[in-house]
Design a protein around this motif. Structure first.
Motif, PDB file in Angstrom:
ATOM      1  N   PHE A  49     -37.982   6.334 -29.142  1.00  0.00           N
ATOM      2  CA  PHE A  49     -36.651   6.269 -29.727  1.00  0.00           C
ATOM      3  C   PHE A  49     -36.008   4.989 -29.224  1.00  0.00           C
ATOM      4  N   TYR A  50     -35.394   4.255 -30.137  1.00  0.00           N
ATOM      5  CA  TYR A  50     -34.832   2.967 -29.703  1.00  0.00           C
ATOM      6  C   TYR A  50     -33.523   2.697 -30.412  1.00  0.00           C
ATOM      7  N   CYS A  51     -32.816   1.713 -29.892  1.00  0.00           N
ATOM      8  CA  CYS A  51     -31.514   1.338 -30.452  1.00  0.00           C
ATOM      9  C   CYS A  51     -31.744   0.464 -31.676  1.00  0.00           C
ATOM     10  N   THR A  52     -31.198   0.886 -32.823  1.00  0.00           N
ATOM     11  CA  THR A  52     -31.438   0.156 -34.070  1.00  0.00           C
ATOM     12  C   THR A  52     -30.352  -0.872 -34.387  1.00  0.00           C
ATOM     13  N   GLU A  53     -29.393  -1.007 -33.507  1.00  0.00           N
ATOM     14  CA  GLU A  53     -28.310  -1.973 -33.760  1.00  0.00           C
ATOM     15  C   GLU A  53     -28.346  -2.977 -32.623  1.00  0.00           C
ATOM     16  N   PHE A  54     -28.637  -4.255 -32.926  1.00  0.00           N
ATOM     17  CA  PHE A  54     -28.826  -5.244 -31.847  1.00  0.00           C
ATOM     18  C   PHE A  54     -27.552  -5.313 -31.015  1.00  0.00           C
ATOM     19  N   CYS A  55     -27.622  -4.757 -29.809  1.00  0.00           N
ATOM     20  CA  CYS A  55     -26.398  -4.450 -29.073  1.00  0.00           C
ATOM     21  C   CYS A  55     -26.121  -5.393 -27.935  1.00  0.00           C
ATOM     22  N   SER A  56     -27.149  -6.032 -27.397  1.00  0.00           N
ATOM     23  CA  SER A  56     -26.956  -6.776 -26.155  1.00  0.00           C
ATOM     24  C   SER A  56     -28.193  -7.635 -25.918  1.00  0.00           C
ATOM     25  N   ALA A  57     -28.129  -8.423 -24.857  1.00  0.00           N
ATOM     26  CA  ALA A  57     -29.274  -9.280 -24.521  1.00  0.00           C
ATOM     27  C   ALA A  57     -30.502  -8.431 -24.213  1.00  0.00           C
ATOM     28  N   LEU A  58     -30.270  -7.170 -23.790  1.00  0.00           N
ATOM     29  CA  LEU A  58     -31.395  -6.306 -23.432  1.00  0.00           C
ATOM     30  C   LEU A  58     -31.547  -5.181 -24.449  1.00  0.00           C
ATOM     31  N   HIS A  59     -31.188  -5.524 -25.705  1.00  0.00           N
ATOM     32  CA  HIS A  59     -31.297  -4.556 -26.791  1.00  0.00           C
ATOM     33  C   HIS A  59     -32.724  -4.050 -26.957  1.00  0.00           C
ATOM     34  N   LEU A  60     -33.673  -4.962 -26.859  1.00  0.00           N
ATOM     35  CA  LEU A  60     -35.073  -4.554 -27.081  1.00  0.00           C
ATOM     36  C   LEU A  60     -35.551  -3.610 -25.992  1.00  0.00           C
ATOM     37  N   GLU A  61     -34.917  -3.685 -24.845  1.00  0.00           N
ATOM     38  CA  GLU A  61     -35.268  -2.797 -23.735  1.00  0.00           C
ATOM     39  C   GLU A  61     -34.577  -1.448 -23.849  1.00  0.00           C
ATOM     40  N   MET A  62     -33.693  -1.329 -24.840  1.00  0.00           N
ATOM     41  CA  MET A  62     -32.955  -0.065 -24.992  1.00  0.00           C
ATOM     42  C   MET A  62     -33.824   0.906 -25.791  1.00  0.00           C
ATOM     43  N   VAL A  63     -34.651   1.628 -25.066  1.00  0.00           N
ATOM     44  CA  VAL A  63     -35.709   2.421 -25.674  1.00  0.00           C
ATOM     45  C   VAL A  63     -36.007   3.615 -24.781  1.00  0.00           C
ATOM     46  N   GLY A  64     -36.611   4.608 -25.348  1.00  0.00           N
ATOM     47  CA  GLY A  64     -37.067   5.739 -24.548  1.00  0.00           C
ATOM     48  C   GLY A  64     -38.264   6.367 -25.229  1.00  0.00           C
ATOM     49  N   TYR A  65     -38.904   7.290 -24.536  1.00  0.00           N
ATOM     50  CA  TYR A  65     -40.098   7.929 -25.082  1.00  0.00           C
ATOM     51  C   TYR A  65     -39.873   9.428 -25.275  1.00  0.00           C
ATOM     52  N   LEU A  66     -40.165   9.878 -26.475  1.00  0.00           N
ATOM     53  CA  LEU A  66     -40.220  11.315 -26.752  1.00  0.00           C
ATOM     54  C   LEU A  66     -41.697  11.688 -26.786  1.00  0.00           C
ATOM     55  N   MET A  67     -42.082  12.510 -25.826  1.00  0.00           N
ATOM     56  CA  MET A  67     -43.492  12.902 -25.763  1.00  0.00           C
ATOM     57  C   MET A  67     -43.627  14.330 -26.264  1.00  0.00           C
ATOM     58  N   VAL A  68     -44.363  14.475 -27.350  1.00  0.00           N
ATOM     59  CA  VAL A  68     -44.563  15.810 -27.920  1.00  0.00           C
ATOM     60  C   VAL A  68     -45.984  16.245 -27.562  1.00  0.00           C
ATOM     61  N   GLU A  69     -46.066  17.138 -26.580  1.00  0.00           N
ATOM     62  CA  GLU A  69     -47.377  17.619 -26.130  1.00  0.00           C
ATOM     63  C   GLU A  69     -47.995  18.504 -27.193  1.00  0.00           C
ATOM     64  N   PRO A  70     -49.281  18.329 -27.460  1.00  0.00           N
ATOM     65  CA  PRO A  70     -49.925  19.205 -28.461  1.00  0.00           C
ATOM     66  C   PRO A  70     -49.817  20.663 -28.040  1.00  0.00           C
ATOM     67  N   ALA A  71     -49.680  21.529 -29.022  1.00  0.00           N
ATOM     68  CA  ALA A  71     -49.453  22.947 -28.742  1.00  0.00           C
ATOM     69  C   ALA A  71     -50.576  23.549 -27.917  1.00  0.00           C
ATOM     70  N   GLY A  72     -51.803  23.114 -28.157  1.00  0.00           N
ATOM     71  CA  GLY A  72     -52.932  23.734 -27.471  1.00  0.00           C
ATOM     72  C   GLY A  72     -53.148  23.218 -26.058  1.00  0.00           C
ATOM     73  N   ALA A  73     -52.470  22.153 -25.667  1.00  0.00           N
ATOM     74  CA  ALA A  73     -52.745  21.511 -24.388  1.00  0.00           C
ATOM     75  C   ALA A  73     -52.292  22.388 -23.230  1.00  0.00           C
ATOM     76  N   ASN A  74     -53.007  22.243 -22.062  1.00  0.00           N
ATOM     77  CA  ASN A  74     -52.586  22.979 -20.876  1.00  0.00           C
ATOM     78  C   ASN A  74     -51.319  22.349 -20.327  1.00  0.00           C
ATOM     79  N   LYS A  75     -50.540  23.209 -19.717  1.00  0.00           N
ATOM     80  CA  LYS A  75     -49.275  22.715 -19.158  1.00  0.00           C
ATOM     81  C   LYS A  75     -49.567  21.901 -17.914  1.00  0.00           C
TER      82      LYS A  75
END
Lengths: 671, 225
Positions: free
Chosen positions: A645-671
């Motif tokens: 997930f990232y910022c879609t509006e160029f907001c600052s000098a570090l706009h490209l660094e404005m990001v995060g990760y949504l990790m969707v673990e597969p349903a069958g995977a062990n916890k």
């Protein structure tokens, strides 16, 4: 009936055909002449081949960087389903306002819960719609003058009206008309914005979803008008207190509210008094011919003030929506007709409410009705009735004047000098003509006469002058909304932009030059309104951090810095995030496949223009988080994988660094 | 003990002298009282402001310091400062801001107490108040220096913005921001109080020194007999 009407149509068609065959002559270039400015200006004008008129046009419209326009135009964008906001006199496009169509930049209808709910409110008979055909914007009024608080706009395709709050330029509500599938005559407001008018057009059985064969047109098809009650304090239409009126199956077209001396009344033109039902494929006359046979159609005169009193007593429910049946309207004296020539388009009430001006469309005149005479005739009644029993007033008793303007008159606006301006579609021109009565003192010309015509390029539909449909027109500028641009711009393939032309109407008399062309390459705009910029009081940022634009207050789920968190319960992951230059908190979010994700975001920004976006690729989500704004969305994380997930509006000098990760673990995977 | 207290408070103006020349004795009371009032009023007025100017902020960003708090675009400035690794503004001078109001009230009371203390001790009571605005500015300069010098080396812009010292008065430059700092009404009111204290102590001395001297001479004479 004046015989010239009958001659007008063939002549118009012949001219249109000639224009199409021959093309239009190139504009007169003229010889570059000294601009009188001297030095570099003369050299630039000579090099570019500019005439002194061109230079004058440039000087009238050019805005140096940082200089602000003193007028703002709100234009429909037609089937793009948005409103366009344009500055005058520079004709710069300032922004669009998403209304009926999802629009990613504004985070409108692309996952965000708040805007999705607005769009869902406009669902048609349970079906979610993704577009609208915006036609007529209408600014809210106080005492007949624009107050700059709200904007309404109708959707012809789906019979809907939207409410836009002009503090944040966002759509707050869409109401779907339960009576009909489509409309045309909306939106127009009464002088204090108590009611928003939405008139129908193509007759159908009343109540969307109701079936009747078109063979039963006369008996079962009906026209309608709806009066939406506006609750200004809430900034919303109150559907429960709104009502409709059943009308005969003529094709109601455009409406205008009376004001001043005609306050409390509504005027609405119509065409297809013939009740033509088409069927060209069966060898019957097509609609375009069948609906254009008679010399006269019916101007509807509606006593809204009385209708609002009668509705409690006489209203019935159609699709759950309160409606006054046609017979009740006739019995209660709510509805009268006046003959109007011929298949007209546009009825416009003068600033003081003394006259209603109907444009002939297939008749070269504008016909000016005295509202006083209309009311007097209505009070007297008439033995002449239409097939449904609606009294028809005597034409000669209610008409004040007719002015022959040219071919294809469509819409009329007013200025502060006692002039009216009417668009001429076939002539592709704007006509200036003089009003009489209380306006006669404002100009030096004979009342009710044509003063001048300015050609526009090409095929003008609506026109708009500064606050030109209000009780206090400003004058100065007129915008011609031309349907065709043909050769005005670079050829962008076969689909060409519309052409908004700015016309300088500040000088009285015959000089009324076009000074700017603005291509509109997003849709086919219909009407527009121009308001003085100082009447608008928009927010620079949302009033408080965590502001929910739909509730108009800080949202209970707004999150303060340091209070960000993720909570998990059975199959649900709920996230409270903050957004500030240049990071989201949290930046890692882990869910399991199949989890329902509820995500709240709060912009902590207070700086003007520090807007962030928030998107999740692959899940069709994009939000706009304007300074201080709260927004949320929900989805089922049904696809495993790693999503940024990232910022879609160029907001600052570090706009490209404005990001995060949504990790969707597969349903069958062990916890 | 009573003697010590008497010696501390000093002599009262004799009724005859007070009637003959009331201005002489009322003047120090009025001037020192006014100084105390100036100090108390300054609590409610801004002491110092800094404006940060950059193209992206056409109206600029302003932070204003009162004796006990910061106002203005503090959050925005903190937001920007995190890029260069500067600590949030509220982390600086926490103790000072906490005790500021109590300090000013105490100093004003001490200053006012000089009205009833008619010996040289009055000067000692009033002098701390005289120095307050200058201590304030010096402390501010210290914290500006401390904040500007101790930047987080892991901050995003640590390589392009090196540690710096924002000037406590006048113009400076941080990144793309020009800074302009100046003192405000509260500061000037305190400086006025300082001037009033100097004037008040002079008048105080003029009024009471002769009385103190006279009493001392009496005591010496008394002891001698």
């Amino acid at each position: 009936m004046r015989p010239s009407h009958l001659r007008a149509l063939p002549r118009a068609l012949a001219l249109a055909a000639a224009a199409a065959l021959l093309g239009c002559p190139p504009p007169d270039q003229g010889q570059p002449v000294s601009t009188g400015l001297g030095g570099q200006a003369d050299k630039i004008a000579a090099d570019r081949g500019l005439t002194p008129d061109d230079v004058a046009a440039a000087l009238k419209t050019y805005m140096p960087s940082g200089r602000l326009d003193d007028h703002v135009m709100f234009a429909s964008s037609g089937h793009a389903g948005q409103v366009l906001v344009i500055g005058l006199p520079s004709m710069r496009l300032l922004r669009s306002i998403a209304v009926f169509t999802p629009e990613p930049w504004q985070g409108y209808g692309v996952g965000g819960k708040e805007s999705m709910e607005v769009l869902a409110g406009g669902a048609s008979d349970g079906k979610q719609l993704t577009w609208g055909d915006t036609h007529h914007p209408s600014l809210s009024e106080t005492n007949g003058s624009y107050d700059g608080q709200f904007l309404f706009i109708g959707d012809k395709a789906n019979a809907r009206v939207a409410v836009i709050d002009l503090r944040d330029f966002e759509t707050k509500q869409i109401v779907k008309n339960p009576l009909a599938t489509s409309d045309h005559g909306g939106a127009f407001v009464t002088p204090d914005t108590e009611w928003v008018i939405e008139g129908g057009q193509y007759a159908a059985p009343l109540g969307q979803g109701t079936y009747a064969d078109i063979a039963e047109y006369d008996a079962k098809y009906r026209g309608y008008v709806t009066f939406w009650k506006f609750d200004r304090a809430r900034g919303r239409i109150d559907v429960e207190r709104s009502f409709g009126m059943e009308l005969p199956p003529y094709w109601q077209d455009l409406a205008d509210a009376g004001k001043g001396v005609s306050d409390g009344w509504i005027f609405m033109n119509s065409f297809n008094a013939e009740r033509a039902t088409g069927g060209v494929e069966q060898g019957k006359p097509p609609f375009e011919a069948g609906a254009s046979q008679r010399d006269m159609d019916y101007l509807h005169i509606i006593n809204l003030k009385k209708a609002a009193e009668v509705v409690a007593r006489r209203g019935v429910k159609i699709n759950g929506f309160t409606t006054i049946p046609l017979q009740a309207s006739i019995e209660e004296g709510l509805l009268f007709f006046a003959p109007e020539p011929k298949s007209p388009h546009g009825v416009d009430v003068t600033p003081g409410g003394e006259y209603a001006v109907v444009s002939g469309k297939l008749d070269p005149h504008v016909t000016i009705y005295s509202t006083k005479k209309l009311f007097e005739a209505a009070a007297k009644g008439s033995s002449n009735k239409d097939p449904y029993g609606v009294p028809i007033l005597d034409f000669d008793a209610v008409v004040e004047a007719q002015v022959e303007l040219g071919l294809g008159p469509l819409h009329t606006q007013f200025d502060d000098k006692g002039y009216a301006y009417t668009s001429l579609f076939l002539d592709t021109a704007v006509a200036r003509w003089t009003l009489g009565g209380p306006y006669a003192d404002k100009h030096k010309t004979t009342p009710w006469t044509l003063v001048t015509k300015t050609p526009v390029q090409y095929n003008i539909g609506h026109l708009s002058t500064v606050e030109g449909d209000s009780a206090t027109p400003g004058g100065g500028w007129l915008v011609a909304m031309n349907k065709w641009s043909i050769d005005r711009f670079f050829t962008t393939g076969p689909l060409l932009p519309q052409n908004f032309q700015l016309v300088d109407i500040s000088a009285p008399g015959e000089v009324m030059p076009v000074v700017y062309d603005l291509p509109i390459g997003v849709g086919e705009p219909h009407y527009a309104q121009i308001i003085r910029a100082d009447r608008l009081k928009p927010w620079e940022v949302y009033p408080e951090v965590g502001w929910n634009p739909m509730t108009g207050k800080v949202d209970p789920n707004a999150t303060a810095k340091g209070k960000e968190r993720v909570e998990r319960r059975d199959g649900v992951v709920e996230i409270w995030s903050t957004v500030v230059r240049s990071h989201f908190t949290p930046e890692h979010v882990k869910v399991r496949q199949g989890d329902k994700v509820i995500w709240h975001l709060t912009s902590l920004e207070r700086a003007r223009d520090a807007t962030h976006g928030f998107c999740i690729g692959g899940y069709n989500i994009n939000l706009s988080l304007e300074p201080g704004e709260y927004a949320s969305f929900e989805f089922v994380a049904d696809k495993p994988g790693v999503y940024q997930f990232y910022c879609t509006e160029f907001c600052s000098a570090l706009h490209l660094e404005m990001v995060g990760y949504l990790m969707v673990e597969p349903a069958g995977a062990n916890k | 003990m009573l003697q010590h207290i008497r010696a501390f408070f000093g002599p009262r103006a004799p009724r005859g002298a007070l009637r003959a020349d009331p201005g002489r004795f009322l003047a120090p009371t009025a001037v020192l009282g006014l100084a105390a009032l100036c100090l108390l009023t300054s609590i409610f007025l801004p002491m110092w402001s800094m404006k940060l100017l950059a193209p992206q902020y056409p109206k600029g960003l302003t932070v204003t310091a009162y004796a006990d708090r910061l106002t203005g675009d503090v959050d925005e400035i903190d937001g920007l400062n995190h890029y260069i690794g500067m600590r949030p503004l509220h982390e600086a001078a926490q103790l000072e801001r906490e005790i500021a109001v109590a300090s000013i009230v105490s100093l004003a009371l001490l200053c006012a107490s000089a009205v009833v203390v008619h010996t040289h001790w009055a000067a000692l009571l009033a002098l701390p108040a005289l120095g307050f605005p200058f201590v304030f500015l010096a402390d501010l300069a210290y914290w500006l220096r401390d904040s500007g010098q101790n930047l987080d080396p892991t901050a995003p812009l640590s390589s392009s913005v090196k540690p710096f010292v924002p000037p406590v008065l006048g113009e400076g430059l941080v990144g793309q921001f020009k800074t302009i700092a100046w003192v405000e009404a509260g500061f000037w009111l305190q400086v006025t109080a300082s001037a009033l204290i100097v004037a008040g102590l002079y008048l105080h001395r003029r009024a009471y020194k002769p009385l103190v001297d006279a009493r001392r001479a009496e005591e010496v004479a008394g002891a001698a007999t």
